[in-house]
Structure formats: C-alpha cells, structure tokens
Design an enzyme around this catalytic site. Structure first.
Site, mmCIF file in Angstrom:
data_model
loop_
_atom_site.group_PDB
_atom_site.id
_atom_site.type_symbol
_atom_site.label_atom_id
_atom_site.label_comp_id
_atom_site.label_asym_id
_atom_site.label_seq_id
_atom_site.Cartn_x
_atom_site.Cartn_y
_atom_site.Cartn_z
ATOM 1 N N HIS A 199 -8.747 9.922 -11.895
ATOM 2 C CA HIS A 199 -8.642 8.838 -12.826
ATOM 3 C C HIS A 199 -9.677 7.850 -12.532
ATOM 4 O O HIS A 199 -10.351 7.758 -11.590
ATOM 5 C CB HIS A 199 -6.988 8.314 -12.728
ATOM 6 C CG HIS A 199 -6.040 9.048 -12.947
ATOM 7 N ND1 HIS A 199 -4.627 8.676 -12.918
ATOM 8 C CD2 HIS A 199 -5.888 10.438 -13.485
ATOM 9 C CE1 HIS A 199 -3.848 9.474 -13.268
ATOM 10 N NE2 HIS A 199 -4.692 10.393 -13.473
ATOM 11 N N GLU A 224 -9.848 4.528 -12.260
ATOM 12 C CA GLU A 224 -9.594 3.620 -11.058
ATOM 13 C C GLU A 224 -9.920 4.178 -10.109
ATOM 14 O O GLU A 224 -10.596 3.573 -9.229
ATOM 15 C CB GLU A 224 -7.969 3.127 -11.100
ATOM 16 C CG GLU A 224 -7.510 2.490 -12.447
ATOM 17 C CD GLU A 224 -6.809 3.629 -13.394
ATOM 18 O OE1 GLU A 224 -7.377 4.758 -13.673
ATOM 19 O OE2 GLU A 224 -5.578 3.205 -13.515
HETATM 20 ZN ZN LIG Z 1 -4.186 6.590 -12.333
#
Ligand SMILES: [Zn+2]
EC number: 3.5.4.33
Length: 150
Positions: free
Chosen positions: A54, A56
């Site tokens: 992901h 982040e």
């Molecule tokens: Zn995530």
C-alpha cells in the site's frame, strides 16, 4: 490547519498508480521541521504481487530506509484515502506525528471507520489525524478508476 501542498504530491502519486493499473492511492511522508519530502509512493500491490504494498507502507519503508531509522517521530503522512488497518498499524509503529488523509473509506478504513485503530487500548502511539483533506478530489479519483474498470 496548513493548506497542504503535500497533498498535491500525494494526488500525483495516486494518479501515477492509476496509470499503472493500481488502485489510485498515493502517500507522501514529510519532515515538517526540515520542510522536506522524505518519500512519495502509490499503491504497487499488482506490480509487486504483494498485498501489503500500500502507498502508506511503501512511503514509510522508503523514508525509514533513507534515514536508516525504524521510526519517524515528528514526521507527517499525507495520503489520499483513509488508511486501512495494516497501514494504521504501520503509522503507529513508525510514531508519525500527524496523518492528513483525503477520502473517507467506510468499507476499508481503520481510522474513522471499522477498527478505529488509533483509539484502541492496544495502540501505543496515535498520531493527530486530519481527515477529509481534498476529499472530493480523492473520492473522484477512486470513482473514476473503478468506473473505468467495469
Ligand atoms: Zn493500507
């Protein structure tokens, strides 16, 4: 609340992710004291065959590696979508100071929805959270992406 130009960089990373066929989420990690961008990333789960790739998480990993530190106290994350449980945990472990996020994610979010990770007694560091930053733009980006895929 600072009008975050960093959110524009997060949007650019999200748009680049969409162009690669990834779910359009972008994240930027900032050292606010130095006024420096430490890392910018978009989702790469398809490309890396990694369900944890992901935006982040990739940004946190990149910034930690660049600094040679396992935590980033005092640093801020800008992300176009409400972080999921996985990313919320990583944000907590990284001791980030603030999280600015765009669109709310009632289905997969874990900050203001679902597990509300940062409010749990098992969460030992909670960042300040600023939500709905550029929400309209972030939501439109996701809607367009999923509409085009159908
Ligand atoms: Zn995530």
């Amino acid at each position: 609340m600072p009008p975050p130009p960093y959110m524009d960089l997060a949007f650019a990373a999200a748009e680049a992710a969409a162009a690669r066929g990834e779910v359009p989420v972008g994240a930027v990690l900032v050292d606010p004291v130095a006024g420096r961008v430490l890392a910018a990333a978009g989702n790469r789960t398809e490309e890396l065959c990694d369900p944890s790739a992901h935006a982040e998480l990739l940004a946190i990993r990149e910034a930690c590696a660049a600094r040679g530190q396992p935590r980033l106290p005092g640093c801020d994350l800008y992300v176009t979508l409400e972080p999921c449980a996985l990313c919320a945990a990583a944000i907590s472990f990284a001791r980030l100071r603030r999280v600015y996020y765009g669109a709310y994610d009632p289905k997969g979010g874990a900050v203001d929805h679902g597990p509300r990770f940062f409010t749990q007694p098992t969460c030992h560091h909670a960042p300040e959270v600023y939500s709905g930053i550029g929400e309209t733009r972030a939501g439109a980006l996701l809607r367009d992406f999923f509409r085009d895929r159908r």
